[in-house]
Design an enzyme around this catalytic site. Structure first.
Site, mmCIF file in Angstrom:
data_model
loop_
_atom_site.group_PDB
_atom_site.id
_atom_site.type_symbol
_atom_site.label_atom_id
_atom_site.label_comp_id
_atom_site.label_asym_id
_atom_site.label_seq_id
_atom_site.Cartn_x
_atom_site.Cartn_y
_atom_site.Cartn_z
ATOM 1 N N ASP A 96 -66.061 -15.203 -77.623
ATOM 2 C CA ASP A 96 -65.076 -15.089 -78.705
ATOM 3 C C ASP A 96 -65.163 -13.759 -79.447
ATOM 4 O O ASP A 96 -66.101 -12.986 -79.266
ATOM 5 C CB ASP A 96 -65.230 -16.269 -79.686
ATOM 6 C CG ASP A 96 -66.686 -16.649 -79.910
ATOM 7 O OD1 ASP A 96 -67.560 -15.785 -79.756
ATOM 8 O OD2 ASP A 96 -66.948 -17.819 -80.225
ATOM 9 N N ASP A 119 -70.105 -28.026 -87.342
ATOM 10 C CA ASP A 119 -69.043 -29.015 -87.134
ATOM 11 C C ASP A 119 -68.863 -29.367 -85.656
ATOM 12 O O ASP A 119 -67.889 -30.006 -85.278
ATOM 13 C CB ASP A 119 -67.711 -28.504 -87.717
ATOM 14 C CG ASP A 119 -67.244 -27.188 -87.082
ATOM 15 O OD1 ASP A 119 -67.905 -26.710 -86.122
ATOM 16 O OD2 ASP A 119 -66.228 -26.640 -87.532
ATOM 17 N N HIS A 141 -68.453 -27.193 -83.143
ATOM 18 C CA HIS A 141 -67.648 -26.284 -82.306
ATOM 19 C C HIS A 141 -68.496 -25.582 -81.251
ATOM 20 O O HIS A 141 -69.685 -25.327 -81.456
ATOM 21 C CB HIS A 141 -66.840 -25.286 -83.145
ATOM 22 C CG HIS A 141 -67.630 -24.242 -83.865
ATOM 23 N ND1 HIS A 141 -67.465 -23.962 -85.203
ATOM 24 C CD2 HIS A 141 -68.578 -23.370 -83.456
ATOM 25 C CE1 HIS A 141 -68.261 -22.977 -85.568
ATOM 26 N NE2 HIS A 141 -68.951 -22.600 -84.522
ATOM 27 N N GLU A 190 -62.717 -25.316 -82.649
ATOM 28 C CA GLU A 190 -63.009 -26.133 -83.817
ATOM 29 C C GLU A 190 -62.606 -27.589 -83.545
ATOM 30 O O GLU A 190 -61.881 -27.871 -82.586
ATOM 31 C CB GLU A 190 -62.215 -25.593 -85.019
ATOM 32 C CG GLU A 190 -62.625 -24.183 -85.450
ATOM 33 C CD GLU A 190 -63.959 -24.136 -86.200
ATOM 34 O OE1 GLU A 190 -64.835 -24.974 -85.945
ATOM 35 O OE2 GLU A 190 -64.105 -23.230 -87.054
#
Ligand code: F6R
Length: 256
Positions: free
Chosen positions: A63, A132, A134, A139
C-alpha cells in the site's frame, strides 16, 4: 493457518526471517510482498543482517498513501528505502510500490495488478494487522474479493498512525492498497503481530468467524498462511496452548 507463538517480538521475528531467508535461498528470483509500519521493522533488520542475495528478487508493497509526496518521510516509498532497500542489493527496477501521486489512480491500480501477474504472482506476502483487523489497508467491510484500489482509512487507523505524523489530522485519508483477493492469491502469507493492542484483532482473525468486519479472518481460507505472534498479541487466543504444543512438537522435517 499455522499459529506460531514466541515469547518476544524478536523471537517471533526470527522465525519469520528464517521463512523468508529460506525462500530467497531456494528461489533466488522470488517475488516478495512487503508491508510497512512498526511490525516488520525487526524483520527487515534481521534480513539485512543475513546478507541475502536480492539481485533477482522482485518486491511488491501492499500500500501507499494518496497525495503524500514520494520523498515525504512518512511515505511508504521513503519507509521502504530507509528501512530495507538501501541496505540490500535489490535493483531499483525490481521494486514496486503503488504510486500515490498517479493522475489516474484506477489505471495505476489495474497496472499494479498486471505487474504482479507478469511477475508470476507473489510467492510470499508479509502482512501486519491493524487494531481493527485490516490487512494491507483493507479496512473492515472491504470486499473479500477486492483487488488493488483506493480505500478510505477509518478514524481508528488514522488515530493509530498519528504516531508517525505528529497528529491525526496530518494522516492522509486515502490510500492505494492491494485488495484482499490480491493478497489471497499470494502462494504463502506470513502475518506478524506484536503487543497487547493487537490481541483482540488476532483472536478474532484466528478464532472468530470469517467476516469482512475483521479482514484478516479471510486468511483462515488460505492454504498456506502462517501467523507469527509474541506472547502479548497471542494473549486472547483461547487455544494458545494447543498452538504452542503443535509448534514445539513439529516433526523435524516439517520444522523451519
Ligand atoms: C502497512 C499495512 C498495514 C499495517 C498495519 C499495522 O503496509 O499494510 O496493514 O501492517 O496497519 O501497522 P503497525 O505494524 O504499524 O502496527
Amino acid at each position: 493457518m499455522e499459529i506460531i507463538i514466541q515469547a518476544t517480538p524478536e523471537a517471533a521475528t526470527s522465525v519469520a526471517a528464517r521463512i523468508v531467508a529460506r525462500l530467497l535461498r531456494e528461489k533466488p528470483n522470488a517475488v516478495l510482498g512487503l508491508a510497512t509500519g512498526s511490525t516488520p521493522l525487526l524483520l527487515y533488520r534481521a534480513l539485512i543482517d543475513m546478507k541475502l542475495d536480492w539481485r533477482r528478487v522482485t518486491t511488491f508493497n501492499l500500500d501507499e498513501y494518496i497525495g503524500l509526496p514520494q520523498d515525504h518521510p512518512q511515505s511508504y516509498h521513503s519507509f521502504m528505502w530507509e528501512n530495507l532497500f538501501r541496505h540490500i542489493n535489490i535493483p531499483k527496477e525490481n521494486v514496486n510500490i503503488p504510486d500515490g501521486n498517479a493522475s489516474d489512480i484506477p489505471g495505476c491500480c489495474a497496472a499494479y495488478e498486471q505487474r504482479i501477474r507478469d511477475a508470476g504472482g507473489i510467492d510470499l506476502q508479509i502482512l501486519g494487522i491493524g487494531t481493527d483487523g485490516h490487512i494491507g489497508f483493507n479496512e473492515p467491510t472491504s470486499s473479500l474479493a477486492s483487488r488493488t484500489r483506493i480505500k478510505t482509512l477509518t478514524p481508528q487507523t488514522r488515530k493509530d498512525n498519528a504516531r508517525f505524523f505528529g497528529s491525526e489530522a496530518d494522516v492522509p485519508g486515502h490510500v492505494i492498497t492491494m485488495g484482499i483477493g490480491t493478497i489471497m492469491e499470494a502462494r504463502q502469507n506470513l502475518m506478524l503481530a506484536f503487543g497487547n493492542n493487537k490481541a483482540r484483532a488476532i483472536a478474532e482473525a484466528v478464532e472468530g468467524p470469517i467476516t469482512t468486519i475483521n479482514p484478516a479472518s479471510i486468511l483462515q481460507m488460505h492454504p498456506d498462511a502462517k501467523v507469527c505472534l509474541d506472547a502479548e498479541a497471542a494473549a486472547q487466543l483461547k487455544r494458545a496452548e494447543y498452538y504452542r504444543w503443535v509448534y514445539d512438537n513439529k516433526p523435524d522435517w516439517q520444522h523451519l
